[in-house]
Design an enzyme around this catalytic site. Structure first.
Site, PDB file in Angstrom:
ATOM      1  N   GLN A  69       0.835  -1.203   0.000  1.00 18.40           N
ATOM      2  CA  GLN A  69       0.000   0.000   0.000  1.00 18.40           C
ATOM      3  C   GLN A  69       0.870   1.254   0.000  1.00 18.40           C
ATOM      4  O   GLN A  69       1.821   1.361   0.767  1.00 18.40           O
ATOM      5  CB  GLN A  69      -0.914   0.010   1.226  1.00 18.40           C
ATOM      6  N   GLU A  75      -3.447 -16.687  -3.592  1.00 18.51           N
ATOM      7  CA  GLU A  75      -2.881 -15.675  -4.481  1.00 18.51           C
ATOM      8  C   GLU A  75      -2.347 -16.357  -5.733  1.00 18.51           C
ATOM      9  O   GLU A  75      -1.754 -17.436  -5.668  1.00 18.51           O
ATOM     10  CB  GLU A  75      -1.751 -14.924  -3.777  1.00 18.51           C
ATOM     11  N   ASP A 123      -9.600  -8.971  -1.553  1.00 16.99           N
ATOM     12  CA  ASP A 123      -8.988  -7.685  -1.896  1.00 16.99           C
ATOM     13  C   ASP A 123      -8.485  -7.783  -3.338  1.00 16.99           C
ATOM     14  O   ASP A 123      -7.282  -7.894  -3.591  1.00 16.99           O
ATOM     15  CB  ASP A 123      -7.837  -7.389  -0.933  1.00 16.99           C
ATOM     16  N   CYS A 164     -10.458  -1.032  -4.401  1.00 12.41           N
ATOM     17  CA  CYS A 164      -9.709   0.203  -4.655  1.00 12.41           C
ATOM     18  C   CYS A 164     -10.334   1.017  -5.785  1.00 12.41           C
ATOM     19  O   CYS A 164      -9.870   2.118  -6.080  1.00 12.41           O
ATOM     20  CB  CYS A 164      -8.251  -0.116  -4.977  1.00 12.41           C
ATOM     21  N   GLU A 209     -10.428   4.012  -1.011  1.00 12.66           N
ATOM     22  CA  GLU A 209     -10.708   2.577  -0.882  1.00 12.66           C
ATOM     23  C   GLU A 209     -12.009   2.408  -0.106  1.00 12.66           C
ATOM     24  O   GLU A 209     -12.351   3.240   0.742  1.00 12.66           O
ATOM     25  CB  GLU A 209      -9.571   1.857  -0.154  1.00 12.66           C
TER      26      GLU A 209
END
Length: 622
Positions: A388, A438, A488, A516, A559
């Site tokens: 971030q 992921e 996310d 986002c 966000e």
């Protein structure tokens, strides 16, 4: 005395068997430097000198490839197919392309090739293909004009460019409370549209639509110089009096604006340390014998500068150069120049990235990584890793996620699109076990290192397609186990297959969605909250509440954290014995040599051979 056995987090990597369309990556280091980094994958341009079109196309053509030459149009493409799916379909049918443009929700794609012969052969192959009952039709397509040449021919001026301070921080003149109010109104308007879309999905059915609370936006603790990563362009200013300006492009190439303006006034987003590095880099480039890159002439070497910083004062500098103008000797001279210029710097890392073909990264000096503290944990950051950009506001974001999720020691946390494991590791102390999912292998490698660094052992990282890895994780959880999912995803949201998997997993009683770019996820919201269908099985979620976090002060970006909930299943099935957590796990050092076409890093499961869709790939938030 023997050292105590350390429980290590576990990692499993499932790599697709079909790698035919992957880009070859080349990473190198000087012999006296540590192990190399893996850069972000890019699609390299391919040099060509034959069959160049004449000047009537108004293209800037040199010995380098321009993507508008040798282009075709393909009709009857499935409307909802992605660019990556089109690329893979063509590759499976022996059509090797250079670049693809896929207009959103249209049955057409534009594809380019290296030369006219490859284009001719591709047309013949594609015209014999059928995809999802649709007969494909391919034909030559005209090249788009270069916008700069078009302006010169028509004597039109470029669209007026805005100052870079206004471009990077468009709200900088507004008081901060006014910025928050403006974003609040925009968020409310977006969620009103979400409400209408969900109600429409339930038309004629017994459901009143979402009933949620939109809480007050949370401000950023830091307002000036808050970004820990910035990338600056090298180029000429508007009147070309300075050919080595280091800053930001003032407009868009498509509008004829390619001039670069100095970044010294961008104090809202860039820290003092970053702006100092910009000045230092400019002095080095101006004093070297290698020219800065010139977009008009498509010549030059120095293209960009990337600067990362942490709260401890460490600086990571990556110079980005175009290698097409460099010989092997010239490359060596560039490396030696940078080493000498930046020598004797403390808390400093130096890298050189080559673009303009097969991407390469050289580690020239300092540590390979730097550390950043976040919510009481330490996270390792490499030159290409995701983190971030607003560290202080990231703590606000992650604390908000923690407050939304109802976590306890009987909860299994499923962290979908987990990146380097930040969210799951921060919340691991509050749950029984974390499953991080992921698709990017390098991110999973960073996640395992972060888990080891912080002594977190109740985590399992699964690398691969989110749909299949989610299914794999659920199989390990007792049927009476309670699952909270946190997603996310990239800006474009979750793939519909992932949404379908989450919906049909009845043990997921709560879901926290982090976005986002909330303007792009309406379809995700409808899929989560809409009625049961053949595609979306399982009970729908109810939209409970949402809150936005101002991660990007002085801009219009923010966000949003959304909380969804549904009743747990009424039926009680007998529990499966829980799979024991293995403690015999390879270390992060082992991973460097074990990544290959198919890898198994845990004895519990076999890797999947599914090819992951591009939508699941993790993108850096601006």
């Amino acid at each position: 005395m023997a050292e105590p056995e350390v429980k290590r987090p576990r990692i499993e990597i499932s790599t697709p068997a079909d790698q035919s369309d992957d880009v070859v990556r080349d990473v190198q280091c000087d012999p006296d430097i540590q192990a190399p980094l893996k850069p972000t994958e890019i699609q390299p341009p391919v040099p060509t000198t034959e069959n160049q079109p004449d000047n009537s196309q108004s293209l800037i053509t040199t010995d380098n490839f321009t993507s508008e030459i040798f282009k075709i149009q393909i009709l009857n493409i499935p409307k909802y197919s992605t660019a990556n799916e089109v690329r893979k379909f063509l590759t499976r049918n022996n059509v090797q392309i250079v670049k693809i443009k896929r207009p959103f929700k249209r049955a057409v794609a534009y594809v380019t090739f290296r030369n006219n012969e490859e284009r001719f052969n591709a047309i013949n192959i594609i015209n014999e293909l059928t995809w999802k009952k649709g007969k494909l039709k391919a034909s030559e397509a005209a090249a788009d004009e270069n916008p700069l040449v078009k302006q010169q021919r028509s004597n039109q001026s470029a669209v007026e460019a805005v100052p870079v301070r206004e471009k990077t921080a468009p709200l900088y003149e507004s008081p901060y409370p006014g910025q928050l109010k403006l974003k609040t109104l925009e968020i409310q308007d977006i969620f009103d549209k979400f409400t209408g879309a969900v109600k429409y999905a339930w038309s004629g059915k017994n459901f009143a639509g979402p009933d949620f609370a939109l809480t007050e936006i949370k401000p950023s603790p830091t307002l000036l110089g808050y970004r820990n990563k910035c990338e600056f362009t090298v180029g000429a200013n508007a009147d070309r009096s300075d050919l080595c300006c280091v800053g930001y492009v003032r407009g868009q190439f498509s509008q004829g604006n390619i001039s670069v303006e100095d970044a010294s006034e961008c104090v809202e987003t860039c820290s003092v340390e970053m702006l100092a590095e910009v000045k230092t880099f400019k002095i080095m480039v101006e004093g070297s014998k290698f020219p800065p890159y010139d977009t008009l002439a498509n010549t030059g070497v120095w293209k960009a500068l990337e600067v990362r910083t942490n709260s401890g004062g460490h600086v990571m500098v990556t110079a980005i150069v175009d290698k097409r103008q460099l010989t092997e000797v010239g490359l060596g001279e560039v490396k030696e120049l940078m080493k000498e210029y930046y020598k004797s710097r403390e808390s400093f890392s130096l890298f050189l990235k080559l673009v303009g073909g097969k991407e390469q990264i050289f580690h020239l000096a300092g540590p390979l990584t730097m550390l950043e503290k976040l919510c009481g944990l330490e996270f390792q950051i490499t030159s290409g890793s995701f983190f971030q950009v607003n560290t202080a506001a990231a703590e606000v974001l992650y604390n908000t996620i923690r407050d939304f999720a109802s976590l306890d020691k009987d909860t299994y946390l499923m962290d979908v699109c987990c990146g380097t494991g930040t969210i799951g590791l921060i919340l691991s102390h509050a749950v029984k076990h974390v499953y991080g999912i992921e698709i990017v292998e390098s991110a999973v490698k960073d996640a395992i290192k972060n888990a080891e660094r912080n002594g977190v052992s109740n985590v399992t990282f699964l690398a691969g397609n989110a749909k299949h890895m989610t299914t794999k994780a659920v199989k390990r959880i007792p049927q009476k186990g309670r699952i909270v999912a946190i997603v996310d995803p990239p800006r474009s949201g979750l793939h519909s297959e992932v949404i379908a998997c989450l919906r049909k997993t009845e043990m997921i009683s709560e879901l926290v969605y982090v976005s986002c770019d909330v303007t792009q996820i309406k379809d995700n919201i409808v899929a989560l909250c809409g009625p049961t269908s053949n595609k979306f099985l399982g009970d729908p979620f109810k939209f409970v509440k949402a809150v936005s976090v101002d991660m990007f002060p002085h801009t219009r970006k923010f966000e949003v954290v959304m909380h969804f909930r549904r009743d747990p299943p009424n039926t009680e099935a007998p529990s499966n014995p829980e799979t024991p957590l293995s403690t015999e796990t390879p270390t992060s050092a082992d991973l460097e040599t074990q990544l290959s076409s198919e890898i198994q890093l845990s004895s519990e499961t076999q890797p999947s051979s599914e090819t992951p869709p591009s939508e699941e790939t993790r993108h850096e938030i601006d």
